[in-house]
Design an enzyme around this catalytic site. Structure first.
Site, PDB file in Angstrom:
ATOM      1  N   ARG A  99      49.497  37.182  43.522  1.00 43.22           N
ATOM      2  CA  ARG A  99      48.821  37.276  42.217  1.00 43.22           C
ATOM      3  C   ARG A  99      49.572  38.313  41.401  1.00 43.22           C
ATOM      4  O   ARG A  99      49.670  39.473  41.819  1.00 43.22           O
ATOM      5  CB  ARG A  99      47.356  37.672  42.399  1.00 43.22           C
ATOM      6  CG  ARG A  99      46.664  38.026  41.091  1.00 43.22           C
ATOM      7  CD  ARG A  99      45.167  38.140  41.224  1.00 43.22           C
ATOM      8  NE  ARG A  99      44.552  36.830  41.353  1.00 43.22           N
ATOM      9  CZ  ARG A  99      43.247  36.587  41.213  1.00 43.22           C
ATOM     10  NH1 ARG A  99      42.425  37.581  40.938  1.00 43.22           N
ATOM     11  NH2 ARG A  99      42.769  35.365  41.346  1.00 43.22           N
ATOM     12  N   HIS A 126      46.713  29.410  36.723  1.00 40.04           N
ATOM     13  CA  HIS A 126      45.857  29.647  37.910  1.00 40.04           C
ATOM     14  C   HIS A 126      45.644  28.298  38.610  1.00 40.04           C
ATOM     15  O   HIS A 126      44.527  27.773  38.652  1.00 40.04           O
ATOM     16  CB  HIS A 126      44.540  30.256  37.456  1.00 40.04           C
ATOM     17  CG  HIS A 126      43.736  30.891  38.561  1.00 40.04           C
ATOM     18  ND1 HIS A 126      44.206  31.044  39.846  1.00 40.04           N
ATOM     19  CD2 HIS A 126      42.464  31.403  38.557  1.00 40.04           C
ATOM     20  CE1 HIS A 126      43.275  31.616  40.596  1.00 40.04           C
ATOM     21  NE2 HIS A 126      42.218  31.841  39.840  1.00 40.04           N
ATOM     22  N   GLN A 129      42.868  27.551  41.353  1.00 46.94           N
ATOM     23  CA  GLN A 129      41.529  27.404  40.800  1.00 46.94           C
ATOM     24  C   GLN A 129      41.294  25.954  40.356  1.00 46.94           C
ATOM     25  O   GLN A 129      40.256  25.357  40.667  1.00 46.94           O
ATOM     26  CB  GLN A 129      41.372  28.351  39.600  1.00 46.94           C
ATOM     27  CG  GLN A 129      40.017  28.275  38.932  1.00 46.94           C
ATOM     28  CD  GLN A 129      38.920  28.869  39.801  1.00 46.94           C
ATOM     29  OE1 GLN A 129      39.053  29.977  40.281  1.00 46.94           O
ATOM     30  NE2 GLN A 129      37.845  28.122  39.999  1.00 46.94           N
TER      31      GLN A 129
HETATM   32  N1  NVA Z   1      41.400  34.352  33.069  1.00 43.65           N
HETATM   33  C1  NVA Z   1      40.879  35.207  34.115  1.00 43.65           C
HETATM   34  C2  NVA Z   1      40.673  34.424  35.354  1.00 43.65           C
HETATM   35  C3  NVA Z   1      40.112  35.210  36.518  1.00 43.65           C
HETATM   36  C4  NVA Z   1      39.930  34.378  37.740  1.00 43.65           C
HETATM   37  C5  NVA Z   1      41.826  36.369  34.334  1.00 43.65           C
HETATM   38  O1  NVA Z   1      43.041  36.132  34.360  1.00 43.65           O
HETATM   39  O2  NVA Z   1      41.362  37.504  34.480  1.00 43.65           O
HETATM   40  N1   CP Z   2      38.283  32.806  40.300  1.00 39.59           N
HETATM   41  C1   CP Z   2      39.063  33.737  40.878  1.00 39.59           C
HETATM   42  O1   CP Z   2      40.287  33.584  40.999  1.00 39.59           O
HETATM   43  O2   CP Z   2      38.395  34.830  41.304  1.00 39.59           O
HETATM   44  P1   CP Z   2      39.046  36.212  41.799  1.00 39.59           P
HETATM   45  O3   CP Z   2      39.734  36.820  40.610  1.00 39.59           O
HETATM   46  O4   CP Z   2      37.906  37.038  42.300  1.00 39.59           O
HETATM   47  O5   CP Z   2      40.052  35.910  42.878  1.00 39.59           O
END
Ligand code: NVA
Ligand code: CP
Length: 315
Positions: A99, A126, A129
């Site tokens: 990440r 992502h 997801q």
């Molecule tokens: N758009 C959000 C998704 C978190 C799962 C972020 O990048 O923080």
């Molecule tokens: N939806 C998701 O990716 O959650 P986290 O940021 O908690 O991993």
């Protein structure tokens, strides 16, 4: 199957469907251990609950082990180049799950790793997801070609991955954002060329939501954008998913959110905690679909386990 999973475009629609079937089987059986003897290296530059937990637990359930490498220790791209991190981890591990802020870090690691690299979220996309979300839509009986998905909110990493999904699977996707918060123009242009149905961008949530089968939203300020929260709250005020907006959708529409959520901001509590919300199915399905993904990727690389097999064959 590509060696890496950096974006939805790394898989085809039929590979996605094969992963759905595999996830169905994995949900029922804990005796399948395709990652036996393998190690996944998990790197996180940003916070995570679902992604980290579902990868760590998923790897363990598949017979492998994982090591979590906090980025404060690695200094990805600062203390050490992504190329060197990738080459090094290819000598220790069998998979990298990362990440990151800058998506290019994933691309650089993938180019130099001999083992699969999985995007566990970047500023650009992502994909883990969205494959799980498609599985959730299928679980709720709504995944037919032409299913109407309406994404309301920020044109962020999650929106970009929805757009890429429309390029590989025939969803009718509408993305409603405030002006100035549109999704990535290059991702959109590339996806439009491949999509079965035109991807519609809108600045009008009510008309975008009309007859939708799925209403989806995400936070207004993503990780790394916290200092913009106050401005964004004003700019997104008309983009809250509330009972009024849900009333525009089809009578059987579901509400989806990748979580974490801010009740009272991007979504009204009555919606996210209401009968049409499937948020915890989504969260659970991260585990099942990632296990399917890991099973498919496990033997795509030249990690320590593959090398060990080669060495054993030489004895
Ligand atoms: N758009 C959000 C998704 C978190 C799962 C972020 O990048 O923080
Ligand atoms: N939806 C998701 O990716 O959650 P986290 O940021 O908690 O991993």
């Amino acid at each position: 199957m590509n060696k890496d999973f950096l974006s939805i475009l790394d898989i085809t629609g039929s590979e996605l469907e094969e992963m759905f079937s595999l996830a169905d089987e994995l949900k029922l059986s804990r005796h399948f251990r395709p990652l036996e003897g393998m190690t996944a290296a998990l790197i996180f530059q940003k916070p995570s609950l679902r992604t980290r937990a579902s990868f760590e637990i998923g790897v363990a359930q598949l017979g492998g082990q994982s090591v979590h490498l906090a980025d404060e220790g690695i200094g990805l791209g600062v203390r050490e180049t992504p190329e060197d991190v990738a080459r090094l981890l290819s000598r220790y591990a069998d998979l990298i799950v990362a990440r990151v802020f800058g998506h290019e870090l994933l691309e650089q690691m993938a180019a130099h790793a001999t083992i699969p690299v999985v995007n566990a979220l970047s500023d650009r996309s992502h994909p883990c997801q969205i494959i799980a979300d498609m599985y959730t839509i299928r679980q709720h009986g709504l995944l037919a070609p032409g299913v109407r998905v309406c994404y309301v909110g920020d044109g962020n990493n999650v929106a970009n991955s929805w757009i890429e999904m429309a390029a590989i699977w025939p969803i009718r996707l509408t993305v409603a954002t405030p002006e100035g918060y549109e999704p990535d123009a290059e991702i959109l242009a590339a996806a439009q060329r491949q999509a079965a149905f035109p991807i519609v961008l809108s600045h009008h949530p009510a008309s975008a939501a009309r007859n939708a089968d799925v209403i989806y939203t995400d936070v207004w300020a993503s990780m790394g954008q916290e200092q913009e929260s106050a401005t964004r709250k004003k700019d997104f005020a008309q983009f809250q998913v509330n009972r009024g907006l849900m009333a525009q959708a089809s009578g059987s529409a579901i509400f989806m959110h990748c979580l974490p959520a801010h009740r009272g901001e991007e979504v009204e509590a009555e919606v996210i905690d209401g009968a049409r919300s499937v948020i915890f199915d989504q969260a659970e399905n991260r585990l099942h679909m990632q296990k399917a993904l890991l099973t498919r990727l496990a033997h795509c690389g030249q990690g320590t386990q593959a090398l060990r097999h080669e060495q054993l064959a030489l004895l």
